[in-house]
Design an enzyme around this catalytic site. Sequence first.
Site, PDB file in Angstrom:
ATOM      1  N   PHE A 189       0.861  -1.181   0.000  1.00  7.07           N
ATOM      2  CA  PHE A 189       0.000   0.000   0.000  1.00  7.07           C
ATOM      3  C   PHE A 189       0.892   1.224   0.000  1.00  7.07           C
ATOM      4  O   PHE A 189       1.857   1.312   0.750  1.00  7.07           O
ATOM      5  CB  PHE A 189      -0.888   0.020   1.249  1.00  7.07           C
ATOM      6  CG  PHE A 189      -1.389   1.398   1.612  1.00  7.07           C
ATOM      7  CD1 PHE A 189      -2.454   1.955   0.929  1.00  7.07           C
ATOM      8  CD2 PHE A 189      -0.788   2.127   2.613  1.00  7.07           C
ATOM      9  CE1 PHE A 189      -2.901   3.226   1.247  1.00  7.07           C
ATOM     10  CE2 PHE A 189      -1.224   3.396   2.941  1.00  7.07           C
ATOM     11  CZ  PHE A 189      -2.288   3.944   2.259  1.00  7.07           C
ATOM     12  N   THR A 247       3.195  12.649  11.941  1.00  5.01           N
ATOM     13  CA  THR A 247       3.873  11.744  12.871  1.00  5.01           C
ATOM     14  C   THR A 247       2.867  11.043  13.761  1.00  5.01           C
ATOM     15  O   THR A 247       3.011   9.844  14.071  1.00  5.01           O
ATOM     16  CB  THR A 247       4.883  12.533  13.725  1.00  5.01           C
ATOM     17  OG1 THR A 247       5.857  13.123  12.850  1.00  5.01           O
ATOM     18  CG2 THR A 247       5.587  11.628  14.719  1.00  5.01           C
ATOM     19  N   GLY A 250       1.276   8.377  11.779  1.00  2.00           N
ATOM     20  CA  GLY A 250       2.329   7.424  11.457  1.00  2.00           C
ATOM     21  C   GLY A 250       2.614   6.466  12.599  1.00  2.00           C
ATOM     22  O   GLY A 250       2.883   5.279  12.377  1.00  2.00           O
ATOM     23  N   GLU A 267       7.061   8.107   5.864  1.00  2.00           N
ATOM     24  CA  GLU A 267       7.543   9.442   5.494  1.00  2.00           C
ATOM     25  C   GLU A 267       6.683  10.438   6.263  1.00  2.00           C
ATOM     26  O   GLU A 267       5.582  10.780   5.842  1.00  2.00           O
ATOM     27  CB  GLU A 267       7.401   9.664   3.980  1.00  2.00           C
ATOM     28  CG  GLU A 267       8.236   8.728   3.135  1.00  2.00           C
ATOM     29  CD  GLU A 267       9.698   9.113   3.083  1.00  2.00           C
ATOM     30  OE1 GLU A 267      10.058  10.128   3.697  1.00  2.00           O
ATOM     31  OE2 GLU A 267      10.474   8.395   2.428  1.00  2.00           O
TER      32      GLU A 267
END
Length: 510
Positions: A189, A247, A250, A267
């Site tokens: 993905f 973040t 993430g 990223e």
Amino acid sequence: MQRVLTQRVARLFAVRIKLSPSVGAAANMSTLLVNRPQYSCLRELGLSEDNDGVYNGSWGGQGQVVTSYCPANNEPIARVRQATMAEYEETVQKAQDAWKVWADVPAPKRGEVVRQIGDALRGKIKALGSLVSLEMGKIYVEGVGEVQEYVDVCDYAVGLSRMIGGPILPSERPGHALIEQWNPVGLSFSRPLAVLFFMFVCRIVAEVLERNHLPGAICSMTCGGADIGTAMAKDERVGLLSFTGSTQVGKQVAMMVQERFGRQLLELGGNNAIIVFEDADLNLVVPSAVFASVGTAGQRCTTTRRLMLHESVHDDVVERIAKAYKQIRIGDPWERNTLYGPLHTKQAVQQYLAAIEQVKQQGGTLVCGGKIMDRPGNYVEPTIITGLPHDAPIVHTETFVPILYVLKFKTEDEAFAWNNEVKQGLSSSIFTKDMGRVFRWLGPKGSDCGIVNVNIPTSGAEIGGAFGGEKHTGGGRESGSDSWKQYMRRSTCTINYSKDLPLAQGIKFE
């Protein structure tokens, strides 16, 4: 090319944090931008009032209907039907079946397919660039540049298709060969993009696959919300999850993927700095700092957010940059002479105002900017702040808006330490003519970022090098160099072509 499946979720974990807040709940819209004559290029791409948000060899979408808005005027562009959980399951199954076909195609032949994809994108580059500009608020030239980068990566992948390989290593055992073999990791993905833009990239890729008699599900798409995103992060059939975003989100993705011992490529955020020393060429510094801090209205992951100036040049540089800020052409991103467009969402405007308030509370000084602009859309003034300490809480906070914090330093050690003290580690740059300083900056006691520049801005990375960062930026690498390895699995293979069975390390078992 090695991504045997590229599934993209436009609003991953949207219930918790909106990654694509320009996509709102469906409503009865009397006038969609897709119907207006000035946006005829949208019809040329095949965009309609209502669009399917699922592709797995055939188009569909039976889930929630959402509307994508233009950040330059907050008017609706078009609607999208998202995926249901049943459609997600169907897509993953079809992708697995497609992988079996794609894996049998030799790498150079796969490269030829990618070459055709790049050429097809070239043919639509202006229309796709216009769509990026309309949906994301990037100025037109940046929208076209976004598509050009996609094309460049295709070109790069074509070359890799004839170069990917592992080494032949010397074996300590007679009559033995030791090699490394690289194979695709399987289903992957990739990051969320602007939902309408990727729908039509997916359409272009599907046409190329069909011409080559390949399953369309090689490049599948599922637009969805938190349920789809969570399912994908937890799905053991997805070999690699590549996520670009905040973040905070993430971390959620990383924990779910790690719980199943899956592979992830993150990223995330960046709190990037330019450091200007006393010997710097200020004619390079000023345009670099302005471009890197104001480009994309401060919404690049590589945007310069901290400008560290040696005390001997501080006042001069601030004066020059403030003058340049006042000359920035602000306007509709579709107009060709515009250099600065809107923020992506109304939520971003509120984050901008909240950051300005924190600046005032923490003792910062507004050199310019600091206000919402009186015009339709999500426009705010590009802003320069001075007077804050290097470790002020707001300076250490990545606010994805056009606010530049200017800091005054005295020594090289001080500047290097300030660069590294934030949690993120994406991009960094120094301006100097001192070659000794350049190599100290590139060395182990220099910048701790994934991108370390000299005499150029923090933004504008080329695709030939690996792109990504350290620490809270996530550690992932994409684009050039050997980043392809993150999409592959490595096997160490020992082949005995002798009639004996010697053991490693001289072990005797008799």
